[in-house]
Design a protein around this motif. Structure first.
Motif, PDB file in Angstrom:
ATOM      1  N   ASN A 108      -7.690  16.157 -16.249  1.00 16.70           N
ATOM      2  CA  ASN A 108      -7.617  16.341 -14.786  1.00 16.70           C
ATOM      3  C   ASN A 108      -6.682  15.299 -14.200  1.00 16.70           C
ATOM      4  OD1 ASN A 108      -9.632  18.432 -14.545  1.00 16.70           O
ATOM      5  ND2 ASN A 108     -11.098  16.850 -15.106  1.00 16.70           N
ATOM      6  N   VAL A 109      -5.687  15.760 -13.462  1.00 17.21           N
ATOM      7  CA  VAL A 109      -4.711  14.819 -12.904  1.00 17.21           C
ATOM      8  C   VAL A 109      -4.380  15.140 -11.454  1.00 17.21           C
ATOM      9  CG1 VAL A 109      -3.599  14.394 -15.142  1.00 17.21           C
ATOM     10  CG2 VAL A 109      -2.715  16.205 -13.654  1.00 17.21           C
ATOM     11  N   ASP A 110      -3.911  14.138 -10.747  1.00 13.50           N
ATOM     12  CA  ASP A 110      -3.240  14.313  -9.464  1.00 13.50           C
ATOM     13  C   ASP A 110      -1.779  13.946  -9.683  1.00 13.50           C
ATOM     14  OD1 ASP A 110      -5.355  15.138  -7.947  1.00 13.50           O
ATOM     15  OD2 ASP A 110      -5.845  13.141  -7.191  1.00 13.50           O
ATOM     16  N   ILE A 111      -0.883  14.840  -9.283  1.00 13.06           N
ATOM     17  CA  ILE A 111       0.539  14.523  -9.358  1.00 13.06           C
ATOM     18  C   ILE A 111       1.023  14.387  -7.920  1.00 13.06           C
ATOM     19  CG2 ILE A 111       2.782  15.243 -10.261  1.00 13.06           C
ATOM     20  CD1 ILE A 111       1.229  17.085 -12.170  1.00 13.06           C
ATOM     21  N   ILE A 112       1.667  13.267  -7.616  1.00 12.72           N
ATOM     22  CA  ILE A 112       2.028  12.965  -6.224  1.00 12.72           C
ATOM     23  C   ILE A 112       3.518  12.668  -6.115  1.00 12.72           C
ATOM     24  CG2 ILE A 112       1.620  11.382  -4.291  1.00 12.72           C
ATOM     25  CD1 ILE A 112      -1.133  10.855  -5.986  1.00 12.72           C
ATOM     26  N   LEU A 113       4.168  13.398  -5.226  1.00 12.20           N
ATOM     27  CA  LEU A 113       5.584  13.145  -4.927  1.00 12.20           C
ATOM     28  C   LEU A 113       5.636  12.301  -3.670  1.00 12.20           C
ATOM     29  CD1 LEU A 113       8.660  13.709  -5.202  1.00 12.20           C
ATOM     30  CD2 LEU A 113       8.283  15.770  -3.845  1.00 12.20           C
ATOM     31  N   ASP A 114       6.298  11.157  -3.746  1.00 12.04           N
ATOM     32  CA  ASP A 114       6.260  10.207  -2.631  1.00 12.04           C
ATOM     33  C   ASP A 114       7.674   9.742  -2.288  1.00 12.04           C
ATOM     34  OD1 ASP A 114       4.987   8.726  -0.741  1.00 12.04           O
ATOM     35  OD2 ASP A 114       3.954   7.391  -2.140  1.00 12.04           O
ATOM     36  N   PRO A 115       8.223  10.162  -1.128  1.00 13.29           N
ATOM     37  CA  PRO A 115       9.536   9.655  -0.718  1.00 13.29           C
ATOM     38  C   PRO A 115       9.402   8.197  -0.288  1.00 13.29           C
ATOM     39  CG  PRO A 115       8.885  11.583   0.594  1.00 13.29           C
ATOM     40  CD  PRO A 115       7.682  11.126  -0.155  1.00 13.29           C
ATOM     41  N   PHE A 116      10.409   7.375  -0.565  1.00 12.53           N
ATOM     42  CA  PHE A 116      10.397   5.975  -0.125  1.00 12.53           C
ATOM     43  C   PHE A 116      10.906   5.897   1.306  1.00 12.53           C
ATOM     44  CE2 PHE A 116      10.220   2.866  -3.831  1.00 12.53           C
ATOM     45  CZ  PHE A 116       9.523   3.731  -4.633  1.00 12.53           C
ATOM     46  N   LEU A 117      10.291   5.025   2.118  1.00 13.07           N
ATOM     47  CA  LEU A 117      10.811   4.749   3.452  1.00 13.07           C
ATOM     48  C   LEU A 117      11.950   3.761   3.314  1.00 13.07           C
ATOM     49  CD1 LEU A 117       7.527   4.382   5.509  1.00 13.07           C
ATOM     50  CD2 LEU A 117       9.162   6.258   5.596  1.00 13.07           C
ATOM     51  N   LEU A 118      13.097   4.062   3.895  1.00 11.04           N
ATOM     52  CA  LEU A 118      14.288   3.199   3.832  1.00 11.04           C
ATOM     53  C   LEU A 118      14.635   2.823   2.394  1.00 11.04           C
ATOM     54  CD1 LEU A 118      13.271   0.767   6.724  1.00 11.04           C
ATOM     55  CD2 LEU A 118      14.800   2.726   6.879  1.00 11.04           C
ATOM     56  N   ASN A 119      14.250   3.669   1.448  1.00 11.32           N
ATOM     57  CA  ASN A 119      14.481   3.430   0.028  1.00 11.32           C
ATOM     58  C   ASN A 119      13.812   2.158  -0.497  1.00 11.32           C
ATOM     59  OD1 ASN A 119      15.791   5.794  -0.330  1.00 11.32           O
ATOM     60  ND2 ASN A 119      17.831   4.931  -0.607  1.00 11.32           N
ATOM     61  N   ILE A 120      12.803   1.644   0.218  1.00 12.01           N
ATOM     62  CA  ILE A 120      12.148   0.398  -0.192  1.00 12.01           C
ATOM     63  C   ILE A 120      10.697   0.615  -0.587  1.00 12.01           C
ATOM     64  CG2 ILE A 120      11.387  -1.887   0.576  1.00 12.01           C
ATOM     65  CD1 ILE A 120      13.745  -1.916   2.497  1.00 12.01           C
ATOM     66  N   LEU A 121       9.946   1.295   0.292  1.00 11.63           N
ATOM     67  CA  LEU A 121       8.490   1.330   0.148  1.00 11.63           C
ATOM     68  C   LEU A 121       8.012   2.778   0.084  1.00 11.63           C
ATOM     69  CD1 LEU A 121       5.978  -0.654   0.416  1.00 11.63           C
ATOM     70  CD2 LEU A 121       5.940   0.017   2.806  1.00 11.63           C
ATOM     71  N   PRO A 122       7.207   3.135  -0.938  1.00 10.56           N
ATOM     72  CA  PRO A 122       6.678   4.497  -0.957  1.00 10.56           C
ATOM     73  C   PRO A 122       5.890   4.767   0.322  1.00 10.56           C
ATOM     74  CG  PRO A 122       6.201   3.371  -3.015  1.00 10.56           C
ATOM     75  CD  PRO A 122       6.765   2.339  -2.076  1.00 10.56           C
ATOM     76  N   LYS A 123       6.127   5.947   0.894  1.00 11.95           N
ATOM     77  CA  LYS A 123       5.540   6.305   2.181  1.00 11.95           C
ATOM     78  C   LYS A 123       4.019   6.146   2.187  1.00 11.95           C
ATOM     79  CE  LYS A 123       6.500  10.130   5.346  1.00 11.95           C
ATOM     80  NZ  LYS A 123       7.083  11.486   5.334  1.00 11.95           N
ATOM     81  N   SER A 124       3.378   6.569   1.111  1.00 12.07           N
ATOM     82  CA  SER A 124       1.917   6.549   1.096  1.00 12.07           C
ATOM     83  C   SER A 124       1.373   5.130   1.013  1.00 12.07           C
ATOM     84  CB  SER A 124       1.392   7.371  -0.072  1.00 12.07           C
ATOM     85  OG  SER A 124       1.791   6.773  -1.272  1.00 12.07           O
ATOM     86  N   LEU A 125       2.235   4.158   0.701  1.00  6.92           N
ATOM     87  CA  LEU A 125       1.767   2.777   0.636  1.00  6.92           C
ATOM     88  C   LEU A 125       2.014   2.050   1.947  1.00  6.92           C
ATOM     89  CD1 LEU A 125       2.744   1.593  -2.928  1.00  6.92           C
ATOM     90  CD2 LEU A 125       0.537   2.301  -2.064  1.00  6.92           C
ATOM     91  N   LEU A 126       2.514   2.765   2.960  1.00  7.34           N
ATOM     92  CA  LEU A 126       2.824   2.126   4.242  1.00  7.34           C
ATOM     93  C   LEU A 126       1.617   1.396   4.838  1.00  7.34           C
ATOM     94  CD1 LEU A 126       5.066   1.621   6.293  1.00  7.34           C
ATOM     95  CD2 LEU A 126       4.311   3.658   7.507  1.00  7.34           C
TER      96      LEU A 126
END
Ligand SMILES: *[C@@H]1O[C@H](CO)[C@@H](O)[C@H](O)[C@H]1NC(C)=O
Length: 227
Positions: free
Chosen positions: A172-190
């Motif tokens: 069982n897995v979760d696969i997550i696509l995460d664009p980086f904000l300003l190419n620095i920080l993954p959006k979901s880690l904001l």
């Protein structure tokens, strides 16, 4: 600047300590023209991840690695990416299903021109033909920045239970696509990033306040001694 360095240090650590996580980071390619007439990409029967549909909860087949095979391969389609932007794909799974995952992304052209990759994609696609029928009404052609994602799942356990050693249950897995904000920080880690930034600012100010306090006390003490 210090806060930035601080974040770069700790954010990846926080992300990877919460669960079993493997990831790949990549820059999205230029958008290309994708023909929509059949046979098209839909005929590959791949599950889809886009920045707007960024989490996929699914089960992946896994197997023990053999000398001629690193594990069981699954393919996914990453579509509607922002050209030139940094993205990451993470896979998260439970520690109770010990598995080693390898994630790689490939441009379409590379897959179609590499015999090993196209063979692997074709056999995955054939074996998942019934599992997914997507009926999208799309224009005759569209331009999109897309990549193919290959995940290799290798069972990573040893047990005296024979059943489990002979056939590996799906993971069982979760696969997550995460664009980086300003190419620095993954959006979901904001939110985590903001939290750390606040802590850093508070700690910074507090430390200079404490330093001033300690200096003042030291000064007072030395004044007393001199009297
Ligand atoms: C072995 O594992 C399978 C699958 O988890 C389980 O159903 C079975 O009861 C186990 N057998 C033993 C002997 O523990």
């Amino acid at each position: 600047m210090r806060i930035f360095v601080f974040l770069m240090h700790f954010v990846p650590w926080i992300a990877s300590s919460s669960a079993n996580v493997e990831k790949t980071i990549f820059l999205a390619p230029e958008a290309i023209e994708i023909p929509q007439d059949p046979p098209n990409l839909d005929n590959l029967h791949l599950k889809l991840l886009t920045p707007f549909q960024s989490t996929l909860r699914t089960q992946l087949a896994a197997s023990f690695p053999q000398p001629n095979s690193p594990g069981t391969v699954s393919w996914f389609l990453l579509d509607e990416l922002q050209p030139g932007q940094r993205h990451e794909v993470r896979i998260c799974w439970l520690a109770t299903q010990p598995t080693a995952f390898t994630l790689d992304t490939f441009p379409l052209a590379e897959v179609f021109s590499t015999p090993e990759l196209i063979t692997s994609l074709a056999s995955y696609s054939e074996s998942h033909e019934e599992s997914l029928t997507r009926s999208r009404k799309e224009p005759a052609s569209k331009t999109s920045s897309l990549l193919l994602l290959r995940i290799i799942a290798a069972a990573d356990y040893y047990t005296s239970n024979r059943t489990l050693m002979q056939s590996v249950p799906p993971v069982n897995v979760d696969i997550i696509l995460d664009p980086f904000l300003l190419n620095i920080l993954p959006k979901s880690l904001l939110p985590t990033g903001l939290y750390l930034a606040v802590i850093a600012v508070v700690a910074w100010n507090l430390s200079s306040y404490i330093w001033q306090l300690v200096s003042a006390i030291a000064l007072l003490e030395s004044d007393k001694k001199q009297q």
